[in-house]
Design an enzyme around this catalytic site. Structure first.
Site, mmCIF file in Angstrom:
data_model
loop_
_atom_site.group_PDB
_atom_site.id
_atom_site.type_symbol
_atom_site.label_atom_id
_atom_site.label_comp_id
_atom_site.label_asym_id
_atom_site.label_seq_id
_atom_site.Cartn_x
_atom_site.Cartn_y
_atom_site.Cartn_z
ATOM 1 N N GLU A 291 13.920 -31.933 -34.538
ATOM 2 C CA GLU A 291 14.123 -30.480 -34.457
ATOM 3 C C GLU A 291 12.967 -29.945 -33.635
ATOM 4 O O GLU A 291 11.810 -30.156 -33.971
ATOM 5 C CB GLU A 291 14.176 -29.859 -35.859
ATOM 6 N N CYS A 325 9.391 -21.747 -35.139
ATOM 7 C CA CYS A 325 10.320 -22.174 -34.080
ATOM 8 C C CYS A 325 11.428 -21.141 -33.934
ATOM 9 O O CYS A 325 12.044 -21.011 -32.885
ATOM 10 C CB CYS A 325 10.889 -23.528 -34.441
HETATM 11 P P1 NAD Z 1 3.703 -30.669 -31.259
HETATM 12 O O1 NAD Z 1 4.873 -31.197 -30.509
HETATM 13 O O2 NAD Z 1 2.455 -30.415 -30.514
HETATM 14 O O3 NAD Z 1 3.293 -31.690 -32.430
HETATM 15 C C1 NAD Z 1 4.258 -32.171 -33.339
HETATM 16 C C2 NAD Z 1 3.795 -33.532 -33.836
HETATM 17 O O4 NAD Z 1 3.822 -34.452 -32.745
HETATM 18 C C3 NAD Z 1 2.365 -33.523 -34.361
HETATM 19 O O5 NAD Z 1 2.259 -34.392 -35.458
HETATM 20 C C4 NAD Z 1 1.572 -34.031 -33.193
HETATM 21 O O6 NAD Z 1 0.348 -34.632 -33.539
HETATM 22 C C5 NAD Z 1 2.533 -35.040 -32.591
HETATM 23 N N1 NAD Z 1 2.294 -35.298 -31.176
HETATM 24 C C6 NAD Z 1 1.751 -34.464 -30.257
HETATM 25 N N2 NAD Z 1 1.698 -35.068 -29.062
HETATM 26 C C7 NAD Z 1 2.221 -36.283 -29.224
HETATM 27 C C8 NAD Z 1 2.438 -37.380 -28.337
HETATM 28 N N3 NAD Z 1 2.106 -37.321 -27.068
HETATM 29 N N4 NAD Z 1 3.016 -38.484 -28.845
HETATM 30 C C9 NAD Z 1 3.362 -38.547 -30.136
HETATM 31 N N5 NAD Z 1 3.172 -37.545 -31.023
HETATM 32 C C10 NAD Z 1 2.605 -36.437 -30.564
HETATM 33 O O7 NAD Z 1 4.187 -29.373 -32.047
HETATM 34 P P2 NAD Z 1 3.358 -28.360 -32.934
HETATM 35 O O8 NAD Z 1 2.479 -27.543 -32.054
HETATM 36 O O9 NAD Z 1 2.735 -29.043 -34.100
HETATM 37 O O10 NAD Z 1 4.540 -27.457 -33.526
HETATM 38 C C11 NAD Z 1 5.135 -26.460 -32.776
HETATM 39 C C12 NAD Z 1 6.425 -26.929 -32.145
HETATM 40 O O11 NAD Z 1 7.320 -27.377 -33.154
HETATM 41 C C13 NAD Z 1 7.150 -25.776 -31.450
HETATM 42 O O12 NAD Z 1 7.712 -26.242 -30.263
HETATM 43 C C14 NAD Z 1 8.239 -25.397 -32.452
HETATM 44 O O13 NAD Z 1 9.349 -24.760 -31.886
HETATM 45 C C15 NAD Z 1 8.577 -26.730 -33.031
HETATM 46 N N6 NAD Z 1 9.204 -26.589 -34.349
HETATM 47 C C16 NAD Z 1 10.545 -26.733 -34.429
HETATM 48 C C17 NAD Z 1 11.185 -26.578 -35.651
HETATM 49 C C18 NAD Z 1 12.686 -26.734 -35.766
HETATM 50 O O14 NAD Z 1 13.160 -26.845 -36.888
HETATM 51 N N7 NAD Z 1 13.419 -26.721 -34.670
HETATM 52 C C19 NAD Z 1 10.435 -26.285 -36.794
HETATM 53 C C20 NAD Z 1 9.056 -26.163 -36.672
HETATM 54 C C21 NAD Z 1 8.450 -26.318 -35.441
#
Ligand code: NAD
Length: 539
Positions: A291, A325
Site C-alpha cells: 500500500e 497517505c
Molecule cells: P518510505 O517508503 O520512505 O519507507 C517505508 C519503509 O520502507 C520504511 O521501513 C523504510 O525504512 C523502508 N525503506 C526506505 N527506503 C528503502 C529502500 N531503498 N529499500 C528498502 N526499504 C526501504 O515511506 P515513509 O516515509 O515511511 O511513509 C510515507 C509513505 O507511505 C507515503 O508515500 C505514504 O503515502 C505511504 N503510506 C501509504 C499507506 C497506504 O495505505 N496506502 C499508508 C501509510 C503510508
C-alpha cells in the site's frame, strides 16, 4: 477440546482526553516520564534481544535536540539469524491451533486497550509527533481494531469450505505460506507497523519485521505487548538499521514467501523489481502486498455547503501535518463558491495552533524528519518563486526547535502544476478553481492528473452530480468518500487501499488482506474408494 467465541464486531471507542479526565492525566504522566528518560532499543531475534554496538539516536521531531533513546543498527548476519529464527519456529507456530493464535492477539488487543494504552500513545506522540487525538485513533483504536477484526476475518476464511458429497469428504486447509514473510512498514501509523507483522503471524506465518527508523520508538512498545501477550519468541523478529541492506538480505533468501509493505511508491517499485530479478531463487512465488502513495482529492460541487467543504479540507489536509497517505492535497473548487470557501479557510487556518503534542491545544505538530522538512520547504519555495501560483495561506517554516511547517494553501490556475500531481506528504494543499459548467471535464481532469488512485472525496448536495462522479471516478480512488474528508478510514467500516501507483489494493483491515497470507491445500478423502477401473458405459 472446545470451540472459541470470536470477538464482537465492535470498534474500540475513542477516548476524548478532555481536561480533568483520567486518560489525560495518565498519558501526560507517561509522556513526561518517557520523554525524560532514555531507552536503548535492541533487535528482537528469536529468544535474543540484541543491543548492537552501532546505534542511532531517537529524537522527537518537535524537539530535535532532545535524545530519548537509541535503536540498534543490524549487520547482515543479524538478518540471516532473524530469518533462521522465522524458519526454526515455523513448524510449531503453524501447528499451534488457530484459537490459541487468536487468543494471543486478542490478549495483545486488550493490553493496548488497558495497561499499555497511555504508553503506546505517548510513544507515538514522542516518536512520531502525533497529537493525542491522532495517537489515540492510530496507536490505540486502529491497532486494537486490526487485531480483533482480523480474528473475525480469519474465522470466516477458515469457515469457507468446499462441499462434501456422498462418500467423499473435501476440506480446504488454509496453510500459512511455506517460507517467511517480510514486513516493511512506514513511519506514519503505529497501527500499520503492528498490523503488517501481526496479520501474517495470525494466519500462522513467521515474520521478519523492519519498522521505519522513525517509528522504532513505538515499535518497541508493540514488541513488548506481543511478548506479554504470549507470542512465542521468533514468530515476529524485529530488525532495524539500513533499509537497503536489510531488504537485500531478505529478498535474496530462497525462503521468502511474502512481502507486506506500506510506504512510498518509489520504494515499493524497487522492491517489486528486486523480487522480479530474484525470481529464480525462490521456492515460492512471493506474495507481494504493497500500500503506497497518494495524491488525494476533494472536489466540491457548486451545490456544496461551504462549511462542510472547508472542514473537510482542513481536517483532511492538515491533520497530522498532512502526513497521512489519505491526506487531501489537491482541491477542486467551483468558481461560484471559491471566494467564500477560500475566505473561510483563511479565517480558520490562521487560528490553527501548532507546537508540541504534549500541549493539548495544538491541532498540528512537527513533520517527521529533516529530509521530509527540506522536501516540503522546497515545494513551498518553488511556489513562492513561481508567478503562476500564489500562496494564499501559510508558507512559513522553522526548524530551530523542531520540524515545523505552517499549514499552507497554494492557489494555481494550472491543474497540472507540480503540487497538484506529486505526493508532498506535508501540510501543503493546492487549490484549483474550475468553471461551474465544467463539472464533467473537471472530473476527467481529476482522473488523469496524477499517477495515484488512493482516496478522494466529492462534496455535493446534488444526488445526480454524486452518481455521475462515482462513475467517472471509478478507478481514481480505492477509498471514495461522499460529503466527508478523504481520510480517517476505520477498520471494519472502510477497508483501506488504492490501486494504480497507490498499491495492490489488498485492503488492510479486511479479509482480502488475510487471504494473501495463506496458501490453501485441498484435501479430498474418499471413504469408499473404487476397486476396479472400468466405468459403467464400458459394459
Ligand atoms: P518510505 O517508503 O520512505 O519507507 C517505508 C519503509 O520502507 C520504511 O521501513 C523504510 O525504512 C523502508 N525503506 C526506505 N527506503 C528503502 C529502500 N531503498 N529499500 C528498502 N526499504 C526501504 O515511506 P515513509 O516515509 O515511511 O511513509 C510515507 C509513505 O507511505 C507515503 O508515500 C505514504 O503515502 C505511504 N503510506 C501509504 C499507506 C497506504 O495505505 N496506502 C499508508 C501509510 C503510508
Amino acid at each position: 477440546m472446545s470451540t472459541f467465541n470470536i470477538p464482537q464486531r465492535v470498534n474500540e471507542p475513542i477516548k476524548n482526553y478532555i481536561k480533568g479526565s483520567i486518560e489525560r492525566s495518565e498519558v501526560e504522566e507517561t509522556y513526561h516520564s518517557m520523554f525524560n528518560s532514555k531507552i536503548d532499543i535492541p533487535l528482537f531475534i528469536g529468544n535474543d534481544k540484541i543491543l548492537t554496538s552501532k546505534r542511532q539516536n531517537i529524537s522527537p521531531p518537535h524537539e530535535i535536540k532532545k535524545i530519548v533513546g537509541t535503536f540498534s543498527l543490524s549487520e547482515p548476519d543479524h538478518i540471516e539469524k532473524a530469518i533462521e529464527s522465522c524458519l526454526n519456529v515455523k513448524e510449531s507456530w503453524t501447528n499451534t491451533p488457530w484459537e490459541e493464535r487468536a487468543a494471543i492477539f486478542l490478549k495483545a488487543a486488550e493490553l493496548i486497550a488497558g495497561p499499555y494504552r497511555s504508553k503506546i500513545n505517548a510513544a507515538t506522540m514522542i516518536g512520531q509527533s502525533k497529537n493525542i487525538f491522532q495517537a489515540e485513533i492510530d496507536a490505540a483504536c486502529e491497532f486494537i481494531d486490526f487485531l480483533k477484526f482480523n480474528i473475525i476475518y480469519m474465522s470466516e476464511i477458515y469457515d469457507e469450505q468446499p462441499i462434501t458429497v456422498g462418500k467423499v469428504s473435501n476440506k480446504l486447509e488454509y496453510r500459512p505460506l511455506e517460507g517467511f514473510v517480510y514486513a516493511i512498514t512506514p513511519f506514519n501509523f503505529t497501527a500499520i507497523g503492528g498490523n503488517l507483522c501481526a496479520s501474517p503471524a495470525l494466519m500462522g506465518n513467521t515474520v521478519l519485521w523492519k519498522p521505519s527508523d522513525h517509528q522504532v520508538y513505538s515499535a518497541k512498545v508493540i514488541m513488548d505487548i506481543f511478548e506479554e501477550a504470549g507470542l512465542p519468541k521468533g514468530v515476529i523478529n524485529m530488525v532495524t538499521g539500513d533499509p537497503e541492506m536489510i531488504t537485500k538480505v531478505a529478498l535474496e533468501n530462497s525462503n521468502l514467501s511474502g512481502v507486506h509493505f506500506t510506504g512510498s511508491t518509489f520504494v515499493f517499485k524497487k522492491l517489486w523489481e528486486s523480487i522480479g530479478k530474484n525470481i529464480n531463487l525462490y521456492k515460492d512465488y512471493p506474495r507481494i502486498v504493497g500500500e503506497t502513495g497518494g495524491k488525494d482529492f476533494i472536489i466540491s460541487h457548486p451545490s456544496a455547503d461551504t462549511d462542510i467543504v472547508s472542514t473537510a479540507i482542513i481536517r483532511g489536509g492538515f491533520e497530522f501535518q498532512g502526513q497521512k497517505c489519505s491526506a487531501a492535497s489537491r482541491i477542486y473548487l467551483p468558481k461560484s463558491k471559491s471566494d467564500e470557501i477560500i475566505k473561510k479557510l483563511q479565517e480558520q487556518i490562521k487560528d490553527i495552533k501548532m507546537g508540541s503534542p504534549i500541549d493539548f491545544e495544538n491541532f498540528m505538530t512537527a513533520v517527521i524528519h529533516k529530509k521530509s522538512f527540506e522536501k516540503i520547504v522546497n515545494y513551498i519555495k518553488n511556489a513562492q518563486n513561481d508567478k503562476n501560483v500564489e500562496i494564499i495561506c501559510g508558507g512559513n517554516y522553522d526548524n530551530s526547535k523542531g520540524y515545523f511547517i505552517s499549514p499552507t494553501l497554494i492557489l494555481t490556475s494550472d491543474p497540472n502544476y507540480t503540487t497538484m500531481k506529486e505526493e508532498i506528504f506535508g501540510p501543503v494543499v493546492t487549490i484549483y478553481i474550475y468553471e461551474d459548467k465544467m463539472w464533467k471535464e473537471t472530473l476527467d481532469l481529476i482522473d488523469k492528473t496524477s499517477q495515484y488512485a488512493l482516496t478522494g472525496a466529492v462534496i455535493s448536495s446534488n444526488q445526480e452530480s454524486i452518481d455521475f462522479a462515482l462513475k467517472k471516478l471509478r478507478y481514481s480512488a480505492g477509498n471514495f468518500y461522499i460529503n466527508d474528508k478523504p481520510s480517517g478510514a476505520v477498520v471494519g467500516q472502510q477497508p483501506f487501499g488504492g490501486s494504480r501507483a497507490s498499491g495492490t489494493n489488498d485492503k488492510a483491515g479486511s479479509k482480502l488482506n488475510l487471504l494473501r497470507w495463506v496458501s490453501p491445500r485441498l484435501i479430498k478423502e474418499n471413504f469408499n474408494p473404487p476397486k476396479d477401473y472400468p466405468y459403467p458405459h464400458m459394459n
